[in-house]
Design an enzyme around this catalytic site. Structure first.
Site, mmCIF file in Angstrom:
data_model
loop_
_atom_site.group_PDB
_atom_site.id
_atom_site.type_symbol
_atom_site.label_atom_id
_atom_site.label_comp_id
_atom_site.label_asym_id
_atom_site.label_seq_id
_atom_site.Cartn_x
_atom_site.Cartn_y
_atom_site.Cartn_z
ATOM 1 N N HIS A 131 0.286 6.719 -10.610
ATOM 2 C CA HIS A 131 -0.643 7.342 -11.558
ATOM 3 C C HIS A 131 -0.047 7.357 -12.972
ATOM 4 O O HIS A 131 -0.761 7.149 -13.958
ATOM 5 C CB HIS A 131 -0.939 8.785 -11.149
ATOM 6 N N GLN A 175 -16.740 11.894 -1.792
ATOM 7 C CA GLN A 175 -16.218 10.598 -1.342
ATOM 8 C C GLN A 175 -15.448 10.706 -0.031
ATOM 9 O O GLN A 175 -14.858 9.720 0.417
ATOM 10 C CB GLN A 175 -15.389 9.920 -2.429
ATOM 11 N N GLY A 206 -6.504 1.595 -11.006
ATOM 12 C CA GLY A 206 -5.444 0.788 -10.415
ATOM 13 C C GLY A 206 -6.001 -0.321 -9.533
ATOM 14 O O GLY A 206 -7.002 -0.138 -8.835
ATOM 15 N N SER A 218 0.901 5.518 -2.878
ATOM 16 C CA SER A 218 -0.368 6.184 -2.574
ATOM 17 C C SER A 218 -0.061 7.636 -2.236
ATOM 18 O O SER A 218 0.973 7.925 -1.615
ATOM 19 C CB SER A 218 -1.026 5.509 -1.356
ATOM 20 N N SER A 219 -0.952 8.535 -2.637
ATOM 21 C CA SER A 219 -0.747 9.963 -2.314
ATOM 22 C C SER A 219 -0.691 10.145 -0.800
ATOM 23 O O SER A 219 -0.034 11.054 -0.303
ATOM 24 C CB SER A 219 -1.884 10.805 -2.884
HETATM 25 O O1 PAF Z 1 -8.947 6.525 -6.926
HETATM 26 C C1 PAF Z 1 -9.151 7.756 -6.931
HETATM 27 O O2 PAF Z 1 -8.228 8.575 -7.002
HETATM 28 C C2 PAF Z 1 -10.563 8.272 -6.824
HETATM 29 O O3 PAF Z 1 -11.330 7.489 -5.982
HETATM 30 C C3 PAF Z 1 -11.255 8.455 -8.196
HETATM 31 C C4 PAF Z 1 -11.441 7.131 -8.919
HETATM 32 C C5 PAF Z 1 -10.431 9.400 -9.061
HETATM 33 C C6 PAF Z 1 -12.648 9.077 -8.003
HETATM 34 O O4 PAF Z 1 -12.574 10.313 -7.397
#
Ligand code: PAF
Length: 298
Positions: free
Chosen positions: A56, A80, A166, A204-205
């Site tokens: 990030h 999501q 990304g 990745s988290s």
């Molecule tokens: O990639 C992410 O972390 C998420 O899908 C995003 C783009 C912040 C949308 O919630």
């Protein structure tokens, strides 16, 4: 700002950063952005779900090269996540995120409450049919509708000049580009390269969920995709290479393989071969952790 000669190294901000402001409402966000604009600045937005890591911060650094005021949104977007996914336990650490963002040179952290992003009675959704229904979209129904909806909201709320995503989430990047094009949202979408651990694992988290044993297997996802890309670039048929990739991941210890796919790098349709750009994408599970990755066909 200087762009280093080695492209794998994130660009470095040369000037001391003026510190990080935190805003939580859309009206405060707009007030801050309006001030940046009055001061003549170009605005960059980096949308995130927090639990920030070096990947990030590389997006922030990328944004600092193409804009001079960088806003990072941190919002764990409920729309999501599927009903059986990790929304409730998704890592959240606003204080840690703020410290990392200040050190990384970001200027503004937008951390809205869910009711600010989705006001009571909110029903509108943005869907990207086709591109949003295949690969990740097929395995995570509704995922890209959630992503496109929240990204559309963030872009309209902040109205930055540029937003940075990304390449790690390659299909997401293409879905966002399509959405921005189709809805005429006046924001340039920039892609930043995937940041990897020394052993190849994409940051990745969700890597935080891996056990020590799973962590040792996880880099094989990247190396297998690289080998698949190599195979197709040396003339192997995409279907054979995909099959070989899936088998290799299972042999390496992956619990299940959702897909290994050789696709067109712009449309994600089956790859027609050169001169079209090719991309190899995969999703596979290690225990309860689902990992995704992708590489270009050389
Ligand atoms: O990639 C992410 O972390 C998420 O899908 C995003 C783009 C912040 C949308 O919630």
């Amino acid at each position: 700002m200087t762009v280093p000669e080695d492209p794998s190294e994130p660009p470095v901000a040369q000037h001391p950063q003026p510190g990080l402001d935190i805003v939580r409402t859309v009206s405060d966000l707009r007030r801050k952005i309006a001030r940046f604009r009055r001061e003549g600045h170009r605005i960059g937005l980096v949308p995130t779900m927090g639990a920030l890591h070096t990947g990030h911060i590389a997006l922030v650094r990328h944004a600092l090269v193409v804009a001079d005021r960088v806003c990072v949104s941190v919002f764990v977007n409920p729309t999501q996540f599927g009903p059986h996914e990790d929304f409730a336990v998704y890592p959240r650490d606003e204080a840690g995120d703020a410290t990392k963002l200040a050190a990384g040179g970001a200027h503004l952290l937008f951390a809205p409450a869910p009711e600010d992003m989705y006001p009571p009675g909110d029903t509108c959704r943005v869907t990207v049919p086709g591109l949003g229904d295949i690969l990740e979209g097929a395995f995570r129904p509704g995922f890209f509708t959630g992503v496109a909806t929240v990204v559309a909201k963030l872009l309209i709320q902040a109205l930055p000049d540029v937003a940075v995503f990304g390449e790690k989430d390659y299909q997401q990047l293409l879905v966002v580009r399509r959405m921005v094009r189709d809805l005429h949202i006046p924001v340039r979408i920039e892609a930043a390269p995937t940041v990897r651990e020394a052993d190849g694992l994409a940051l990745s988290s969700r890597n935080a969920y891996l056990s020590a044993e799973e962590r040792a297997i996880a880099p094989d996802l990247h190396w297998t995709l690289t080998a698949v890309a190599d195979r197709v670039s040396h003339g192997h048929g995409p279907a054979d290479a995909e099959q070989w990739g899936g088998d290799t991941l299972v042999k390496a210890g992956f619990t299940t393989v959702d897909y290994v796919a050789v696709r067109d790098g712009e449309s994600l349709e089956p790859w027609a071969g050169p001169p079209r750009p090719g991309r190899v994408l995969a999703a596979a599970r290690l225990g309860r952790t689902r990992l995704i990755d992708n590489v270009p066909v050389p």
